[in-house]
Design an enzyme around this catalytic site. Structure first.
Site, PDB file in Angstrom:
ATOM      1  CG  PHE A  15     -12.051  39.845 -31.168  1.00  0.00           C
ATOM      2  CD1 PHE A  15     -13.203  40.498 -30.783  1.00  0.00           C
ATOM      3  CD2 PHE A  15     -11.765  39.754 -32.522  1.00  0.00           C
ATOM      4  CE1 PHE A  15     -14.066  41.051 -31.728  1.00  0.00           C
ATOM      5  CE2 PHE A  15     -12.608  40.308 -33.467  1.00  0.00           C
ATOM      6  CZ  PHE A  15     -13.766  40.960 -33.071  1.00  0.00           C
ATOM      7  CB  SER A  37      -2.546  28.172 -29.738  1.00  0.00           C
ATOM      8  OG  SER A  37      -2.469  28.384 -28.342  1.00  0.00           O
ATOM      9  CE1 TYR A  59       0.832  32.822 -33.050  1.00  0.00           C
ATOM     10  CE2 TYR A  59       2.513  34.536 -33.069  1.00  0.00           C
ATOM     11  CZ  TYR A  59       1.439  33.915 -32.463  1.00  0.00           C
ATOM     12  OH  TYR A  59       0.972  34.387 -31.266  1.00  0.00           O
ATOM     13  CE  LYS A  98     -10.576  46.991 -33.078  1.00  0.00           C
ATOM     14  NZ  LYS A  98     -10.070  47.283 -31.715  1.00  0.00           N
ATOM     15  NE  ARG A 167      -8.938  45.709 -26.418  1.00  0.00           N
ATOM     16  CZ  ARG A 167      -8.869  44.381 -26.428  1.00  0.00           C
ATOM     17  NH1 ARG A 167      -8.278  43.742 -25.420  1.00  0.00           N
ATOM     18  NH2 ARG A 167      -9.401  43.699 -27.431  1.00  0.00           N
TER      19      ARG A 167
END
Length: 328
Positions: A15, A37, A59, A98, A167
């Site tokens: 995304f 990454s 990160y 989100k 997901r």
């Protein structure tokens, strides 16, 4: 523009590669400066798009980069609060994908951290920046459909053929409601300015701890709502606001650039129908621009962590009404 806002992205998620990275790069006054990454081939599309992009192998390394003003967090759902708080502690503004958290209780520490920091930190709830939703909200407030009596919302897709998708992994916060229930539930709340009084029906199908089909009804002050969200049905998106003097429908309310054209149809009690369209409106670019305006103190951001908390409260209530989430 002098002193552009320099962005870093935690992770090279699909995304981020396809939507938010290009949106940051395309927004005047903003620069995509770095990506974290450990996999060079995943970072390559960002580097090709934004010459001079720095690629960090972790990160924490990106958060330590003094050349970063704002951080976008598109990590798995269960990692959002942790890394948003770390970014705030590092002095960065934060736009977190989100759902910002997996429960109402988990959002409170992030709100407190934001308030202590004085920095911008919010959820990337892009639809409130799209003119079709802004127009619908204004028409509702004007009474264009009379008294609102019912809202019907559907957002479905089918990822049954992708078992490795996060997901479909309950341990990473998978499920239809965290992924797309936030849109049917949150858009109802935002457009009407109302909060549900009760969940009146919740029927949820589960697979390996993930909700894959949820049919949920709620009672709001003066109107009802029914929402269908699924990761196992033919793709569909529609939101209908039904009043006693008219009806409004958005036929591509959440991914208008992908699912279909951005259109608002309004039918009044005389039978007259009018259609408004917004070709080319990019809600992600508008979101980046609005976040930049909030950072610079030019305008308030239209979706706050408190708004995300309200939507999460509806999701939590839907799970509770269905008997609770299975243990994983």
């Amino acid at each position: 523009m002098n002193n552009p806002i320099r962005w870093g992205i935690l992770g090279a998620a699909k995304f981020a590669r396809e939507q938010m990275g290009p949106a940051i790069h395309a927004t005047p006054g903003h620069v995509l400066a770095a990506v974290a990454s450990r996999t060079p081939n995943k970072a390559a599309p960002f580097a090709a798009m934004a010459p001079g992009l720095r690629v960090h192998d972790g990160y924490d390394a990106l958060l330590a980069d003094d050349g970063i003003d704002a951080v976008y967090v598109p990590l798995p759902h269960t990692m959002h609060v942790e890394w948003a708080m770390k970014a705030l502690a590092a002095g960065k503004h934060v736009l977190v994908e989100k759902p910002v958290a997996m429960s109402v209780e988990a959002i409170a520490p992030l709100i407190a951290a934001r308030d202590r920091s004085g920095l911008q930190c919010t959820e990337g709830y892009m639809i409130v920046h799209h003119p079709q939703w802004q127009r619908l909200r204004a028409l509702l407030a004007e009474g264009a459909i009379g008294r609102l009596r019912h809202v019907e919302g559907v957002f479905t897709y089918d990822n049954s053929g992708d078992p490795g998708n996060l997901r479909n992994d309950a341990r990473l916060g998978g499920g239809a409601l965290p992924d797309i229930g936030v849109y049917t539930y949150g858009s109802t709340r935002w457009a009407t300015g109302a909060e549900p009084e009760a969940i009146t029906h919740a029927d949820i199908d589960w697979e390996d701890g993930c909700d894959v089909l949820a049919r949920v009804s709620a009672r709001f002050p003066g109107f009802t709502a029914h929402w269908v969200n699924s990761m196992r049905l033919l793709p569909e998106q529609v939101m209908t606001f039904h009043g006693d003097a008219g009806l409004m429908r958005l036929t591509a309310p959440f991914n208008p650039s992908i699912f279909g054209p951005a259109e608002l149809t309004l039918r009044d009690k005389t039978g007259v129908t009018r259609v408004e369209r917004w070709p080319g409106a990019n809600q992600y670019v508008r979101q980046v621009a609005a976040f930049g305006a909030a950072i610079r103190g030019e305008a308030a951001f239209p979706w706050k962590l408190e708004d995300a908390r309200g939507t999460q409260a509806v999701i939590d209530a839907a799970y509770a009404a269905a008997g609770g989430r299975p243990q994983v």
